[in-house]
Design a protein around this motif. Structure first.
Motif, short mmCIF file in Angstrom:
data_model
loop_
_atom_site.label_atom_id
_atom_site.label_comp_id
_atom_site.label_asym_id
_atom_site.label_seq_id
_atom_site.Cartn_x
_atom_site.Cartn_y
_atom_site.Cartn_z
N VAL A 56 9.08 8.31 -6.85
CA VAL A 56 8.64 8.79 -8.16
C VAL A 56 9.69 8.39 -9.19
CG1 VAL A 56 8.09 10.78 -9.59
CG2 VAL A 56 7.38 10.74 -7.19
N PHE A 57 9.26 7.70 -10.24
CA PHE A 57 10.14 7.35 -11.35
C PHE A 57 9.78 8.21 -12.55
CE2 PHE A 57 10.63 3.69 -8.66
CZ PHE A 57 11.94 3.25 -8.90
N LEU A 58 10.79 8.81 -13.15
CA LEU A 58 10.61 9.67 -14.32
C LEU A 58 11.35 9.05 -15.50
CD1 LEU A 58 11.36 13.09 -12.58
CD2 LEU A 58 9.11 12.16 -13.10
N ARG A 59 10.65 8.91 -16.62
CA ARG A 59 11.28 8.36 -17.83
C ARG A 59 11.33 9.45 -18.90
NH1 ARG A 59 8.33 3.85 -18.64
NH2 ARG A 59 6.95 4.74 -20.22
N PHE A 60 12.53 9.66 -19.46
CA PHE A 60 12.77 10.70 -20.46
C PHE A 60 13.08 10.05 -21.81
CE2 PHE A 60 14.02 12.20 -16.32
CZ PHE A 60 13.59 13.52 -16.26
N SER A 61 12.54 10.62 -22.87
CA SER A 61 12.86 10.16 -24.22
C SER A 61 13.03 11.36 -25.12
CB SER A 61 11.77 9.23 -24.76
OG SER A 61 10.55 9.92 -24.89
N ASN A 62 13.57 11.15 -26.31
CA ASN A 62 13.80 12.25 -27.25
C ASN A 62 12.55 12.62 -28.03
OD1 ASN A 62 16.49 12.37 -26.48
ND2 ASN A 62 17.16 10.98 -28.12
N ASP A 63 11.55 11.76 -28.03
CA ASP A 63 10.39 11.99 -28.90
C ASP A 63 9.06 11.97 -28.17
OD1 ASP A 63 10.45 9.36 -28.24
OD2 ASP A 63 10.31 8.58 -30.28
N GLY A 64 9.08 12.33 -26.90
CA GLY A 64 7.81 12.34 -26.16
C GLY A 64 7.94 13.04 -24.84
N PRO A 65 6.82 13.24 -24.15
CA PRO A 65 6.87 13.91 -22.85
C PRO A 65 7.44 13.01 -21.77
CG PRO A 65 4.65 13.13 -23.31
CD PRO A 65 5.46 12.87 -24.55
N VAL A 66 7.78 13.59 -20.64
CA VAL A 66 8.26 12.83 -19.49
C VAL A 66 7.11 11.99 -18.94
CG1 VAL A 66 9.17 12.99 -17.14
CG2 VAL A 66 10.00 14.56 -18.91
N VAL A 67 7.41 10.75 -18.65
CA VAL A 67 6.43 9.85 -18.03
C VAL A 67 6.79 9.73 -16.55
CG1 VAL A 67 5.51 7.50 -17.95
CG2 VAL A 67 6.06 8.57 -20.15
N ALA A 68 5.83 10.00 -15.68
CA ALA A 68 6.05 9.95 -14.23
C ALA A 68 5.12 8.92 -13.61
CB ALA A 68 5.80 11.32 -13.60
N LYS A 69 5.70 8.04 -12.77
CA LYS A 69 4.91 7.01 -12.12
C LYS A 69 5.39 6.83 -10.68
CE LYS A 69 3.84 4.34 -16.28
NZ LYS A 69 3.65 2.97 -16.83
N LEU A 70 4.44 6.44 -9.81
CA LEU A 70 4.73 6.20 -8.41
C LEU A 70 4.95 4.71 -8.16
CD1 LEU A 70 2.01 8.40 -6.65
CD2 LEU A 70 4.39 9.00 -7.13
N ALA A 71 5.89 4.41 -7.25
CA ALA A 71 6.18 3.03 -6.87
C ALA A 71 6.44 2.98 -5.36
CB ALA A 71 7.38 2.50 -7.64
N ASP A 72 6.71 1.77 -4.86
CA ASP A 72 7.01 1.55 -3.43
C ASP A 72 5.84 1.99 -2.55
OD1 ASP A 72 9.53 0.68 -4.23
OD2 ASP A 72 10.39 2.68 -4.03
N LEU A 73 4.67 1.53 -2.91
CA LEU A 73 3.45 1.92 -2.18
C LEU A 73 2.92 0.74 -1.38
CD1 LEU A 73 2.00 4.07 -5.06
CD2 LEU A 73 2.39 4.92 -2.75
N ASP A 74 3.77 0.17 -0.55
CA ASP A 74 3.39 -0.98 0.27
C ASP A 74 2.60 -0.55 1.49
OD1 ASP A 74 4.61 -2.71 -1.44
OD2 ASP A 74 6.42 -2.96 -0.23
N ARG A 75 1.73 -1.42 1.93
CA ARG A 75 0.97 -1.20 3.16
C ARG A 75 1.91 -1.20 4.36
NH1 ARG A 75 -3.67 -5.35 5.57
NH2 ARG A 75 -4.34 -4.01 7.32
N LYS A 76 1.71 -0.26 5.27
CA LYS A 76 2.52 -0.16 6.48
C LYS A 76 1.87 -0.94 7.62
CE LYS A 76 5.49 2.66 4.60
NZ LYS A 76 6.84 2.19 4.25
N ASN A 77 2.69 -1.64 8.37
CA ASN A 77 2.21 -2.46 9.48
C ASN A 77 2.10 -1.61 10.74
OD1 ASN A 77 1.88 -4.33 11.60
ND2 ASN A 77 3.01 -5.91 10.49
N TRP A 78 0.87 -1.24 11.10
CA TRP A 78 0.65 -0.38 12.26
C TRP A 78 1.22 -1.01 13.53
CZ3 TRP A 78 -1.49 4.41 13.44
CH2 TRP A 78 -1.75 4.64 14.79
N ASP A 79 0.92 -2.28 13.76
CA ASP A 79 1.35 -2.94 14.99
C ASP A 79 2.87 -2.95 15.12
OD1 ASP A 79 -1.26 -3.48 15.70
OD2 ASP A 79 -1.29 -5.46 14.76
N ALA A 80 3.57 -3.09 14.01
CA ALA A 80 5.04 -3.16 14.05
C ALA A 80 5.69 -1.79 14.12
CB ALA A 80 5.55 -3.93 12.83
N LYS A 81 5.00 -0.75 13.63
CA LYS A 81 5.65 0.55 13.47
C LYS A 81 5.09 1.67 14.34
CE LYS A 81 7.39 0.02 8.74
NZ LYS A 81 8.77 0.38 9.06
N ALA A 82 3.96 1.47 14.99
CA ALA A 82 3.30 2.56 15.71
C ALA A 82 4.21 3.20 16.75
CB ALA A 82 2.01 2.06 16.36
#
Length: 413
Positions: free
Chosen positions: A276-302
């Motif tokens: 979760v990335f949060l961006r703060f400014s003096n003249d607006g609300p906090v902006v929250a965005k999600l990142a690092d949403l890569d597909r997981k490799n079932w065969d490699a990680k199961a």
């Protein structure tokens, strides 16, 4: 794959430099720095973007597959503006890869020790990712990983730790054993993600402590801390992320199987590993965005997912001696109800499983959304599938009893 993606070519190589920012096990992120101000009109696609590249030898999916997954699986779950934007970019100049690897060599001392020999791979694809920190004067940002916002379906009923805290305790315990059975001086207690689930409790001490720790880690001043608290109290993003984690994995790593229908365990693991990335400014609300949403490799990680969860059964109960200190909410409130009721935490589409207004799949929205920690599997369509699931549950129970018996015997010895 379309052929109109922007390109990193010889012009980019001569007009821009790259500064190492961060990396994980599979990817490295660089800041893009202009080396000149003239004749860059054709390169506006780089403004406000970071360059994300894959490491040499990674077993992760290649970027075209990851981008398709993000477009078709991830983006429909969330509202516009809730995801850090990303797009594919072609690398047509190998000199750029050489420049990136030279930067890694120059910043070797700043990299984590286990990553210092990792290099950028020679791939024709990279990603341009929205730079949440590049938003002008009087703007700052923070980031954190929410991790498992609900308890693992495989955790024992008498667990004293959530999944994230159990995993942290396991790592600290192993480190302590290597150091002669003493608590490492640098052993930081993890932030418990379950503290973020109860934003409407009368006692908000857990959430306050969690957010204060996040503010210190990201060097937020008092004004930004209050903005952070205000965003937390009103946000619908974390409750919705939690609902998706629970919905897509009702059986846990020990019982998940690629043939299971009606849910998607690798997707749940992706949602448990996002940032979760949060961006703060003096003249607006906090902006929250999600990142690092890569597909997981079932065969490699199961196998790793299964073995990790199996090893954690001991640490869920805080069975190590002496115990590793954690700040898990379950240890301060050891017998919480298994079903959690989050009252009025969201708008009507908080647990909308499509993200599109007017469409609903699988979960009926209400003002009081009951989210069960151990929901029944969704759409088990026939008796054979149900019987297979039951056998796997019985196998898990037997393995847990055997493991507890062996641990008990080793302690007595």
């Amino acid at each position: 794959m379309e052929s109109n993606e922007p390109r990193l070519d010889d012009l980019v190589d001569t007009a821009f430099g790259f500064e190492y920012l961060n990396e994980g096990a599979a990817n490295i992120v660089f800041k893009i720095i202009p080396l000149q101000e003239n004749n860059l009109d054709d390169l506006n696609f780089l403004k406000g973007r970071l360059l994300r590249v894959q490491k040499e030898g990674t077993k992760a999916y290649q970027y075209p597959e990851l981008q398709e997954y993000w477009e078709n699986k991830i983006r429909p779950l969330f509202k516009k503006g809730e995801l850090v934007d990303q797009c594919l970019v072609k690398i047509t100049s190998w000199a750029i890869v050489g420049k990136l690897n030279k930067e890694l060599g120059d910043k070797r001392s700043q990299r984590r020790e286990e990553f210092r020999n990792h290099l950028v791979g020679y791939s024709p694809w990279a990603m341009l990712v929205e730079d949440m920190s590049n938003q002008g004067k009087d703007v700052c940002f923070a980031e954190f990983k929410p991790k498992w916002l609900a308890q693992s379906p495989n955790a024992p009923d008498d667990a004293l730790r959530c999944r994230t805290c159990a995993r942290s305790a396991q790592k600290l315990y192993k480190k302590r054993k290597r150091m002669g059975n003493t608590q490492p001086k640098d052993a930081a207690c993890p932030r418990c993600p379950l503290a973020l689930l109860h934003m409407h409790d009368k006692n908000t001490d857990h959430a306050r402590a969690w957010l204060d720790d996040l503010a210190r880690e990201n060097r937020l001043d008092e004004g930004k801390k209050e903005q952070l608290w205000e965003w937390y109290r009103k946000n619908t993003l974390l409750p919705r992320l939690r609902a998706f984690q629970v919905h897509f994995d009702p059986v846990g790593p020990l019982l998940a199987h690629p043939s299971d229908r009606g849910y998607d365990f690798p997707l749940a693991m992706t949602l448990r590993d996002c940032s979760v990335f949060l961006r703060f400014s003096n003249d607006g609300p906090v902006v929250a965005k999600l990142a690092d949403l890569d597909r997981k490799n079932w065969d490699a990680k199961a196998k790793l997912w299964h073995q990790t969860e199996k090893d954690l059964l001991f640490f869920y109960r805080a069975g190590e001696d002496p115990p590793v200190e954690t700040k898990c909410r379950l240890q301060t409130q050891p017998h919480p109800e298994r079903a959690v009721v989050e009252k009025k935490v969201v708008e009507k589409d908080v647990i909308d499983l499509t993200g599109e207004e007017g469409t609903r799949k699988g979960v009926q929205h209400t003002d009081e959304a009951r989210i069960d920690e151990r929901p029944a599997p969704v759409d088990v369509e026939d008796d054979a599938a149900a019987a297979d699931l039951q056998l796997r549950r019985e196998k898990q129970a037997a393995e847990e009893k055997e493991r507890a018996r062996s641990l008990s015997g080793s302690e007595e010895a």
